[in-house]
Design a protein around this motif. Structure first.
Motif, PDB file in Angstrom:
ATOM      1  N   ALA A  80      -6.484  -4.194   5.884  1.00  7.47           N
ATOM      2  CA  ALA A  80      -5.054  -3.886   5.778  1.00  7.47           C
ATOM      3  C   ALA A  80      -4.709  -2.676   6.639  1.00  7.47           C
ATOM      4  CB  ALA A  80      -4.680  -3.622   4.322  1.00  7.47           C
ATOM      5  N   HIS A  81      -5.588  -1.685   6.650  1.00  3.67           N
ATOM      6  CA  HIS A  81      -5.350  -0.492   7.467  1.00  3.67           C
ATOM      7  C   HIS A  81      -5.337  -0.843   8.959  1.00  3.67           C
ATOM      8  CE1 HIS A  81      -5.344   3.670   8.705  1.00  3.67           C
ATOM      9  NE2 HIS A  81      -6.404   3.433   9.459  1.00  3.67           N
ATOM     10  N   LYS A  82      -6.253  -1.706   9.366  1.00  4.34           N
ATOM     11  CA  LYS A  82      -6.289  -2.126  10.773  1.00  4.34           C
ATOM     12  C   LYS A  82      -5.006  -2.848  11.161  1.00  4.34           C
ATOM     13  CE  LYS A  82     -11.276  -2.428  11.452  1.00  4.34           C
ATOM     14  NZ  LYS A  82     -12.414  -3.315  11.678  1.00  4.34           N
ATOM     15  N   LYS A  83      -4.476  -3.664  10.247  1.00  2.00           N
ATOM     16  CA  LYS A  83      -3.214  -4.364  10.525  1.00  2.00           C
ATOM     17  C   LYS A  83      -2.085  -3.371  10.722  1.00  2.00           C
ATOM     18  CE  LYS A  83      -4.108  -8.731   8.170  1.00  2.00           C
ATOM     19  NZ  LYS A  83      -3.730  -9.582   7.027  1.00  2.00           N
ATOM     20  N   VAL A  84      -2.039  -2.342   9.882  1.00  3.49           N
ATOM     21  CA  VAL A  84      -0.995  -1.330   9.992  1.00  3.49           C
ATOM     22  C   VAL A  84      -1.123  -0.593  11.323  1.00  3.49           C
ATOM     23  CG1 VAL A  84      -0.178   0.871   9.039  1.00  3.49           C
ATOM     24  CG2 VAL A  84      -0.671  -1.033   7.511  1.00  3.49           C
ATOM     25  N   VAL A  85      -2.342  -0.233  11.684  1.00  6.19           N
ATOM     26  CA  VAL A  85      -2.580   0.475  12.945  1.00  6.19           C
ATOM     27  C   VAL A  85      -2.148  -0.388  14.128  1.00  6.19           C
ATOM     28  CG1 VAL A  85      -4.397   1.365  14.467  1.00  6.19           C
ATOM     29  CG2 VAL A  85      -4.405   1.968  12.046  1.00  6.19           C
ATOM     30  N   LEU A  86      -2.502  -1.671  14.111  1.00  2.00           N
ATOM     31  CA  LEU A  86      -2.127  -2.561  15.209  1.00  2.00           C
ATOM     32  C   LEU A  86      -0.612  -2.720  15.306  1.00  2.00           C
ATOM     33  CD1 LEU A  86      -4.865  -5.340  14.959  1.00  2.00           C
ATOM     34  CD2 LEU A  86      -4.613  -3.618  16.749  1.00  2.00           C
ATOM     35  N   GLU A  87       0.068  -2.855  14.170  1.00  2.00           N
ATOM     36  CA  GLU A  87       1.532  -2.952  14.182  1.00  2.00           C
ATOM     37  C   GLU A  87       2.143  -1.685  14.761  1.00  2.00           C
ATOM     38  OE1 GLU A  87       4.138  -5.117  13.763  1.00  2.00           O
ATOM     39  OE2 GLU A  87       2.465  -6.492  13.776  1.00  2.00           O
ATOM     40  N   TYR A  88       1.608  -0.547  14.366  1.00  2.41           N
ATOM     41  CA  TYR A  88       2.109   0.728  14.870  1.00  2.41           C
ATOM     42  C   TYR A  88       1.913   0.807  16.386  1.00  2.41           C
ATOM     43  CZ  TYR A  88       2.681   5.726  15.610  1.00  2.41           C
ATOM     44  OH  TYR A  88       3.092   6.944  16.079  1.00  2.41           O
TER      45      TYR A  88
END
Length: 171
Positions: A80-88
């Motif tokens: 989930a953290h990786k998804k947030v980082v990629l979206e950012y």
């Protein structure tokens, strides 16, 4: 493990034996999920630290399922953290490439002219155009909605596009 059934997880020898017995199983479980051995080892190490910190709360009988749950949750949190980082990162890239003040102003002007050009279309053309491009309806669906032939829909759409091209081409 039979010799330590009545022991507490807070007992160092019990904890050490539990670690030696199950750490490889937990690591493999996470490795199979993520495909990265280093990440799997990090997650397992973190979960064993949490087990030690909560050893008084975890019964020896429940320790294995507790560890699987902790390891799985830690893995899901990282995903989930990786998804947030990629979206950012995507958002930052879009802002860096497109967001000059001149670009924003030109984009707003273009949208105003486009909306005006659409509003200026004859009603029959505008209805067909908006049903097709905004509502994503197929020509067959539009013909059924409006009670006209598919050929009439095609003609109105063609006329609407020609009119919009002429009005917007000089922008």
């Amino acid at each position: 493990m039979a010799t330590i059934k009545n022991s507490s997880m807070c007992d160092e020898k019990t904890y050490e034996l539990f670690f030696k017995t199950h750490s490889k199983v937990f690591r493999n479980y996470i490795y199979y999920k993520c495909g990265d051995i280093q990440q799997a080892e990090d997650i397992v190490q973190d979960t064993f630290i949490k087990l030690w910190k909560n050893c008084a709360k975890v019964a020896l009988k429940k320790a294995k399922s507790y560890m699987f749950t902790l390891a799985n949750n830690a893995f899901l949190n990282q995903v989930a953290h990786k998804k947030v980082v990629l979206e950012y990162q995507k958002t930052i890239m879009r802002q860096q490439t497109n967001e000059s003040p001149e670009f924003i102003l030109e984009e707003k002007e273009f949208l105003l002219k486009l909306n005006k050009a659409i509003a200026d279309l004859p009603e029959k053309q505008r209805v067909v155009f908006l049903l097709s491009r905004i509502d994503k309806k197929k020509y067959r669906e539009i013909s059924e909605l409006l009670g006209i032939s598919i050929k009439a829909v095609e003609k109105r759409m063609s006329q609407a596009l020609d009119t919009l091209r002429k009005k917007i081409s000089n922008i």
